[in-house]
Motif scaffolding. Structure first.
Motif, PDB file in Angstrom:
ATOM      1  N   CYS A 189      -3.362   2.826  10.320  1.00  0.00           N
ATOM      2  CA  CYS A 189      -3.289   1.455   9.810  1.00  0.00           C
ATOM      3  C   CYS A 189      -1.874   0.936   9.597  1.00  0.00           C
ATOM      4  O   CYS A 189      -1.710  -0.153   9.027  1.00  0.00           O
ATOM      5  N   GLY A 190      -0.849   1.686  10.036  1.00  0.00           N
ATOM      6  CA  GLY A 190       0.509   1.208   9.797  1.00  0.00           C
ATOM      7  C   GLY A 190       0.722   0.997   8.305  1.00  0.00           C
ATOM      8  O   GLY A 190       0.220   1.769   7.480  1.00  0.00           O
ATOM      9  N   ASP A 191       1.429  -0.062   7.940  1.00  0.00           N
ATOM     10  CA  ASP A 191       1.633  -0.370   6.525  1.00  0.00           C
ATOM     11  C   ASP A 191       0.707  -1.493   6.054  1.00  0.00           C
ATOM     12  O   ASP A 191       1.038  -2.245   5.143  1.00  0.00           O
ATOM     13  N   VAL A 192      -0.467  -1.590   6.679  1.00  0.00           N
ATOM     14  CA  VAL A 192      -1.504  -2.488   6.147  1.00  0.00           C
ATOM     15  C   VAL A 192      -1.841  -2.041   4.723  1.00  0.00           C
ATOM     16  O   VAL A 192      -2.047  -2.854   3.827  1.00  0.00           O
ATOM     17  N   PHE A 193      -1.894  -0.715   4.539  1.00  0.00           N
ATOM     18  CA  PHE A 193      -2.131  -0.163   3.207  1.00  0.00           C
ATOM     19  C   PHE A 193      -1.026   0.810   2.842  1.00  0.00           C
ATOM     20  O   PHE A 193      -0.502   1.518   3.695  1.00  0.00           O
ATOM     21  N   LYS A 194      -0.695   0.792   1.536  1.00  0.00           N
ATOM     22  CA  LYS A 194       0.145   1.836   0.967  1.00  0.00           C
ATOM     23  C   LYS A 194      -0.780   2.678   0.102  1.00  0.00           C
ATOM     24  O   LYS A 194      -1.501   2.141  -0.739  1.00  0.00           O
ATOM     25  N   ILE A 195      -0.777   3.991   0.337  1.00  0.00           N
ATOM     26  CA  ILE A 195      -1.652   4.876  -0.426  1.00  0.00           C
ATOM     27  C   ILE A 195      -0.788   5.721  -1.358  1.00  0.00           C
ATOM     28  O   ILE A 195       0.099   6.435  -0.893  1.00  0.00           O
ATOM     29  N   ASP A 196      -1.018   5.605  -2.648  1.00  0.00           N
ATOM     30  CA  ASP A 196      -0.322   6.476  -3.600  1.00  0.00           C
ATOM     31  C   ASP A 196      -1.104   7.778  -3.687  1.00  0.00           C
ATOM     32  O   ASP A 196      -2.314   7.761  -3.936  1.00  0.00           O
ATOM     33  N   GLN A 197      -0.406   8.895  -3.483  1.00  0.00           N
ATOM     34  CA  GLN A 197      -1.067  10.199  -3.513  1.00  0.00           C
ATOM     35  C   GLN A 197      -0.386  11.116  -4.522  1.00  0.00           C
ATOM     36  O   GLN A 197       0.819  10.967  -4.785  1.00  0.00           O
ATOM     37  N   ASP A 198      -1.129  12.070  -5.063  1.00  0.00           N
ATOM     38  CA  ASP A 198      -0.512  13.041  -5.971  1.00  0.00           C
ATOM     39  C   ASP A 198       0.134  14.162  -5.147  1.00  0.00           C
ATOM     40  O   ASP A 198       0.133  14.120  -3.912  1.00  0.00           O
ATOM     41  N   SER A 203      -5.519  11.010  -2.710  1.00  0.00           N
ATOM     42  CA  SER A 203      -5.214   9.584  -2.832  1.00  0.00           C
ATOM     43  C   SER A 203      -5.615   9.082  -4.220  1.00  0.00           C
ATOM     44  O   SER A 203      -6.717   9.359  -4.696  1.00  0.00           O
ATOM     45  N   GLN A 204      -4.710   8.321  -4.831  1.00  0.00           N
ATOM     46  CA  GLN A 204      -4.929   7.837  -6.198  1.00  0.00           C
ATOM     47  C   GLN A 204      -5.130   6.324  -6.250  1.00  0.00           C
ATOM     48  O   GLN A 204      -5.846   5.827  -7.094  1.00  0.00           O
ATOM     49  N   ALA A 205      -4.431   5.603  -5.379  1.00  0.00           N
ATOM     50  CA  ALA A 205      -4.486   4.142  -5.437  1.00  0.00           C
ATOM     51  C   ALA A 205      -4.155   3.564  -4.069  1.00  0.00           C
ATOM     52  O   ALA A 205      -3.520   4.229  -3.235  1.00  0.00           O
ATOM     53  N   ILE A 206      -4.587   2.325  -3.858  1.00  0.00           N
ATOM     54  CA  ILE A 206      -4.371   1.657  -2.570  1.00  0.00           C
ATOM     55  C   ILE A 206      -3.873   0.242  -2.843  1.00  0.00           C
ATOM     56  O   ILE A 206      -4.314  -0.417  -3.784  1.00  0.00           O
ATOM     57  N   ALA A 256     -10.367  -3.103  -1.240  1.00  0.00           N
ATOM     58  CA  ALA A 256      -8.973  -3.335  -1.652  1.00  0.00           C
ATOM     59  C   ALA A 256      -8.504  -4.725  -1.215  1.00  0.00           C
ATOM     60  O   ALA A 256      -7.820  -5.437  -1.959  1.00  0.00           O
ATOM     61  N   LEU A 257      -8.886  -5.122   0.002  1.00  0.00           N
ATOM     62  CA  LEU A 257      -8.487  -6.453   0.486  1.00  0.00           C
ATOM     63  C   LEU A 257      -9.221  -7.546  -0.290  1.00  0.00           C
ATOM     64  O   LEU A 257      -8.631  -8.573  -0.650  1.00  0.00           O
ATOM     65  N   ASP A 258     -10.497  -7.326  -0.563  1.00  0.00           N
ATOM     66  CA  ASP A 258     -11.258  -8.320  -1.330  1.00  0.00           C
ATOM     67  C   ASP A 258     -10.693  -8.469  -2.737  1.00  0.00           C
ATOM     68  O   ASP A 258     -10.643  -9.583  -3.281  1.00  0.00           O
ATOM     69  N   ARG A 269      -2.004  -2.061  -7.490  1.00  0.00           N
ATOM     70  CA  ARG A 269      -2.422  -0.770  -6.941  1.00  0.00           C
ATOM     71  C   ARG A 269      -3.827  -0.482  -7.446  1.00  0.00           C
ATOM     72  O   ARG A 269      -4.003  -0.159  -8.610  1.00  0.00           O
ATOM     73  N   MET A 270      -4.795  -0.647  -6.558  1.00  0.00           N
ATOM     74  CA  MET A 270      -6.199  -0.490  -6.966  1.00  0.00           C
ATOM     75  C   MET A 270      -6.525   0.996  -7.078  1.00  0.00           C
ATOM     76  O   MET A 270      -6.434   1.737  -6.100  1.00  0.00           O
ATOM     77  N   PRO A 271      -6.911   1.452  -8.279  1.00  0.00           N
ATOM     78  CA  PRO A 271      -7.230   2.876  -8.431  1.00  0.00           C
ATOM     79  C   PRO A 271      -8.444   3.251  -7.579  1.00  0.00           C
ATOM     80  O   PRO A 271      -9.346   2.434  -7.388  1.00  0.00           O
ATOM     81  N   LEU A 272      -8.434   4.476  -7.078  1.00  0.00           N
ATOM     82  CA  LEU A 272      -9.555   4.921  -6.248  1.00  0.00           C
ATOM     83  C   LEU A 272     -10.522   5.770  -7.077  1.00  0.00           C
ATOM     84  O   LEU A 272     -10.122   6.451  -7.986  1.00  0.00           O
TER      85      LEU A 272
END
Ligand SMILES: [Zn+2]
Ligand SMILES: [Zn+2]
Length: 272
Positions: A189-198, A203-206, A256-258, A269-272
């Motif tokens: 997805c390129g940088d369409v999404f940034k995923i925060d990971q531990d 994955s923790q957030a998007i 996440a987009l909605d 940063r939407m928590p997952l």
């Protein structure tokens, strides 16, 4: 002075130049930070002498290549191994001799592409070493490809091989494109999404951004376009130039987009 390749020490972007480049187009752009202490460009021979790398198998048909120590934005080069010719999407910042040998052992590269400039890494090196029959970059981003020879500029979509299709999404970069891997049910997805990971890679957030470092949000029109392109695609995992997120399928990506579309523009940063 002969032309040679130089990497920006701040972001890793490669330029082909007859002398040390005057500046870096990725770092002077609003989507990246300037180096705090001035320009520093590293000739290819210096990178080759000081950097190695690693590779790992993510799945039967998917490998990840990373450069050590980190260079620039420290992206990952993905390799999809398939009958009929391998596909490399995004590139590691640099490929050591061992990494290139592994690529050769896996069957080389027939199709080469990247989402946008932050994922280019050492595409020039992969083109030089493997002479893929096709190097595809969306036409809006051609201005960033001076160190390469793009053989397949495209408009809205380009099918690299049956089931593997590039889709223009724009937004973060005007020519940003995603690669849908239908057989593997993945979205590169390129940088369409940034995923925060531990630290363990969970994955923790998007979130989505125009510019990650400065937290500049995308407009609703840009987010809507992401949604429009992604919604018809089936996938169970996303892979950015930096993260592999097997927890994020289409439903989570659309949520996440909605979420971003339901409020005024702003990075959350939407928590997952
Ligand atoms: Zn740079
Ligand atoms: Zn980016």
């Amino acid at each position: 002075m002969p032309l040679s390749h130089y990497a920006c020490a701040n972001c890793g972007f490669w330029q082909l130049h007859f002398a040390t480049p005057p500046d870096c187009p990725v770092c002077t752009d609003v989507r990246n930070d300037l180096p705090e202490d001035g320009w520093h460009f590293l000739p290819e021979a210096e990178i080759a002498a000081t950097h190695g790398g690693t590779f790992r198998s993510i799945a039967d048909d998917l490998w990840a290549f990373t450069t050590t120590p980190n260079l620039g934005l420290a992206g990952t080069g993905w390799l999809i191994v398939r009958d009929g010719g391998n596909i490399a999407f995004e590139a590691a910042p640099y490929y050591s001799f061992q990494m290139l040998e592994q690529l050769r052992a896996l069957g080389g590269i027939r199709f080469l592409a990247a989402s946008h400039a932050h994922g280019y890494g050492a595409l020039f090196q992969l083109q030089r070493e493997f002479a893929p029959e096709l190097l595809a970059i969306q036409r809006e981003d051609l201005g960033m490809t001076k160190a390469l020879r793009v053989t397949a500029p495209y408009d809205d979509t380009l099918e690299l091989a049956p089931g593997y299709t590039l889709h223009l999404v724009g937004g973060h970069y005007a020519g940003q494109a995603v690669l849908h891997d239908a057989p593997g049910r993945r979205l590169f997805c390129g940088d369409v999404f940034k995923i925060d990971q531990d630290d363990t890679g969970r994955s923790q957030a998007i979130s989505s951004h125009k510019a990650f470092h400065k937290d500049i949000p995308l407009t609703h029109a840009e987010l809507s376009r992401y949604r429009e392109v992604i919604a018809p695609l089936d996938f169970d995992a996303v892979l950015t130039p930096f993260e592999y997120a097997p927890e994020i399928g289409r439903d989570t990506a659309l949520r996440a987009l909605d979420d971003a579309l339901s409020r005024p523009p702003g990075v959350r940063r939407m928590p997952l």
